[in-house]
Design an enzyme around this catalytic site. Sequence first.
Site, PDB file in Angstrom:
ATOM      1  N   GLU A  76       1.024  -1.650  -0.337  1.00  0.00           N
ATOM      2  CA  GLU A  76       0.315  -0.171   0.015  1.00  0.00           C
ATOM      3  C   GLU A  76       0.726   1.054   0.301  1.00  0.00           C
ATOM      4  O   GLU A  76       0.800   2.444   0.164  1.00  0.00           O
ATOM      5  CB  GLU A  76      -0.671  -0.234   1.718  1.00  0.00           C
ATOM      6  CG  GLU A  76      -2.249  -0.952   1.172  1.00  0.00           C
ATOM      7  CD  GLU A  76      -3.123  -0.953   1.746  1.00  0.00           C
ATOM      8  OE1 GLU A  76      -3.058  -0.345   3.239  1.00  0.00           O
ATOM      9  OE2 GLU A  76      -4.151  -2.283   1.399  1.00  0.00           O
TER      10      GLU A  76
ATOM     11  N   GLU B 121      -6.382  -8.031  -0.440  1.00  0.00           N
ATOM     12  CA  GLU B 121      -7.347  -7.411   0.703  1.00  0.00           C
ATOM     13  C   GLU B 121      -8.650  -6.868  -0.059  1.00  0.00           C
ATOM     14  O   GLU B 121      -8.498  -6.365  -0.547  1.00  0.00           O
ATOM     15  CB  GLU B 121      -6.621  -6.772   1.191  1.00  0.00           C
ATOM     16  CG  GLU B 121      -5.291  -6.671   2.086  1.00  0.00           C
ATOM     17  CD  GLU B 121      -4.239  -6.267   2.943  1.00  0.00           C
ATOM     18  OE1 GLU B 121      -5.311  -5.457   3.889  1.00  0.00           O
ATOM     19  OE2 GLU B 121      -3.493  -5.879   2.828  1.00  0.00           O
TER      20      GLU B 121
HETATM   21  C1  GAL Z   1      -4.838  -3.013   5.344  1.00  0.00           C
HETATM   22  C2  GAL Z   1      -3.170  -3.214   4.949  1.00  0.00           C
HETATM   23  C3  GAL Z   1      -3.120  -4.391   6.145  1.00  0.00           C
HETATM   24  C4  GAL Z   1      -4.047  -4.068   7.396  1.00  0.00           C
HETATM   25  C5  GAL Z   1      -5.169  -3.857   6.651  1.00  0.00           C
HETATM   26  C6  GAL Z   1      -6.426  -4.278   7.687  1.00  0.00           C
HETATM   27  O1  GAL Z   1      -4.473  -1.561   4.297  1.00  0.00           O
HETATM   28  O2  GAL Z   1      -2.648  -2.907   4.319  1.00  0.00           O
HETATM   29  O3  GAL Z   1      -1.498  -4.529   6.566  1.00  0.00           O
HETATM   30  O4  GAL Z   1      -4.160  -2.964   8.324  1.00  0.00           O
HETATM   31  O5  GAL Z   1      -5.162  -2.610   6.884  1.00  0.00           O
HETATM   32  O6  GAL Z   1      -7.730  -4.048   7.407  1.00  0.00           O
END
Ligand code: GAL
Length: 734
Positions: A368, A448
């Site tokens: 990110e 994710e």
């Molecule tokens: C994302 C990040 C993860 C974690 C997640 C929580 O943005 O890549 O490491 O923080 O959010 O939902």
Amino acid sequence: MRSTIDFGSDWLFEGREPVTLPHSAVELPFAYFDETTYQRPFTYEKRFIADPAWAEREVALHFEGAMSDARVSLNGEEIAAHRDGYTPFEARLTSRLVDGENLVVVRIDGSENPEIPPFGGLLDFLTYAGIYRDVWLRISAPVHLANVKIETPDALADKKTVRICAEIANPQNLALTGTLIVRIKDGDTLVQTANVDVSACEAEIEMHGLAGLKLWDVDAPKLYQAEITIETPYGTDCTEHNFGFRTAEFTPEGFRLNGRPLKIRGLNRHQSFPYFGYALGRAAQERDAEILKHELKLNMVRTSHYPQSKWFLDRCDQVGLLVLEEIPGWHHIGDAAWKAEAIEDVRRMVRRDWNHPSIVLWGVRVNESPDDHEFYTETNRVAHELDTTRQTGGIRSHTDSEMLEDVYTMNDFILGMEEMGGNRPRTALRPISETTGLGHPVPYLVTEFNGHMLPSKSYDQEQRLTEQVIRHLTVLNAAYGDPGISGAIGWCAFDYQTHCDFGSGDRICHHGVMDMYREPKFAAYAYKSQCDRDDEVVLKPVTLWSRGERNGGGIVPLIVLTNCDEVELRYGGRPLIRLGPDSQTYPHLPHPPVVFERDHFVANELGILGMRWEDAIFVGYIAGKQVAEARFARNPVATTLEVVPDRDVVSAARRDCVRVVVRALDQVGNKLPYMFESVMISVTGEAECLGPTHVPLRGGATGFWLRATGTPGPINVAVTCAVFGTTTVDLRAA
Ligand code: GAL
């Protein structure tokens, strides 16, 4: 031949405390801890006697991982340094050893040194200080194998090719002549052998026409072994490596494994555990891979956000779990020196892990982080240069990102955004073209979703845990429904400890479909229920079977996560209603859930079941035959304290770390999630309990890890709770 000796015992930590590696410098409480307590330097030292038999040999220490900025000295002289906390390094002892006792000292620094990735910005995870992976003492011939790369360029052909590239270490600069011998084996059976003369530090062999061999696949992860031997006038060295034959390709039309389309269904994994952080050894690492594969029925894991234990990856190979592995980092990109270190991390990761058939994608961006043309051109170049067989991805969460990788890998948190303002209606996933901003299709993977959009504690209200289920199902459904999406990897498998800037104030991100002990929340079954019935029949009603738990009362909508054809609800012994899957809401899932709505009950004149409460049985049917059932009591009472070790026999020699799960159950075997009693743990015999021995139940369960002492013998576990009395379990260290 080389000998590789476990060098984990008899260390002295901070000059006074005897410890065994892997080791966490600071044992953090479960929650509400101060994470700065491990952000400082620590020292490990070990005295050992040099064996006169080592005289003509190369002697080195191999560290699998230490967090971080490790400096190794031998008898007062610094002999090695390694800043990265996630990759292995070596310290050469040869010629610096003295007769008799030697002293090795390792200084690590748990500070978040902004010069070293992943540090420099905020981090939504912890980087627990310690020599948290294994350390080996290797004694080998002066000319020995440094690394081996195994490639299978035509894996799908009937007659297959294996290409071996061996890197040879010759630290004494001896005149190099010798032979490299390769034996391809299937367990004890020799498949083919070949050899080549060696005169330089790299040797290559290609073997052709290997017939009758099987592919490595997620359902049948067939592994072969390459035994590599180098013979020189100075001795013989030999290593053995697992490998597999498979092709893996992300295309604009989805992912293909061995040419066959496979929708990816995965979760992210942090390598952390309560109390010990990163420092649980082989058995615990292997167990996580088994849980992801066999309990959650995933076909992929992302090693967020760094290279993980070799034991974990080895097990992924063995169980058939695909891996997306990535370099350390989170949002932040540092200065030129930092970037150079990150590029080195790409190199270290690829060079350590290129033989794992399970790894199908390299993540070569800092998770990110913003676009950075030059930096990410270089990380991609390095990955491709070292490994021409795998594609790259780079995980971002912003749209219209420059596509320098082979696969556009996107963290898509659009679902739930509607709650945060804006007028976009509830959306499962962004359309691919909206994310990429590209006018043409590209290989695309969702890396994710969910996570912080709906933190869900194992002891949260049923209604919230139901929403967690719905969100995972909704995104999976969308991913299955779009042939251009290779699949989706949710956030995340296990709850994890984090910095104060994140989490629920308790320093825990309750984002897992399992808690930190790897106990499932309901959402775990959103994944599990997608598996083939031949693999396992799944039937999990998302309910505590209680009228007063949800806002306003009632139990609907009542989702049953299942791969059955139909589910029947029997209420008070009477068949009430029998329903098929909700393929209207979830048309693309392999196995949509069965959903009981208010109307279903109205039709049965039971309203919201608002009168005398009764027992329930959910019965699953496949092809009209009863195949599974789940029972609920109208009046759950605390009945059993269940104590379940992951295995009954643990390895003494490896000082196995084995998880033991403790659950408070009612009279029909359901967990009592709001039972917050404490339990006392006692472990006697040839194991010790790691961590505190007095812990509360959380969400109706808790757990602990025990570690074998190293001596074979019985292990007795007793767990006592005021409500239940004592439950005992016997294990054996063999
Ligand atoms: C994302 C990040 C993860 C974690 C997640 C929580 O943005 O890549 O490491 O923080 O959010 O939902």
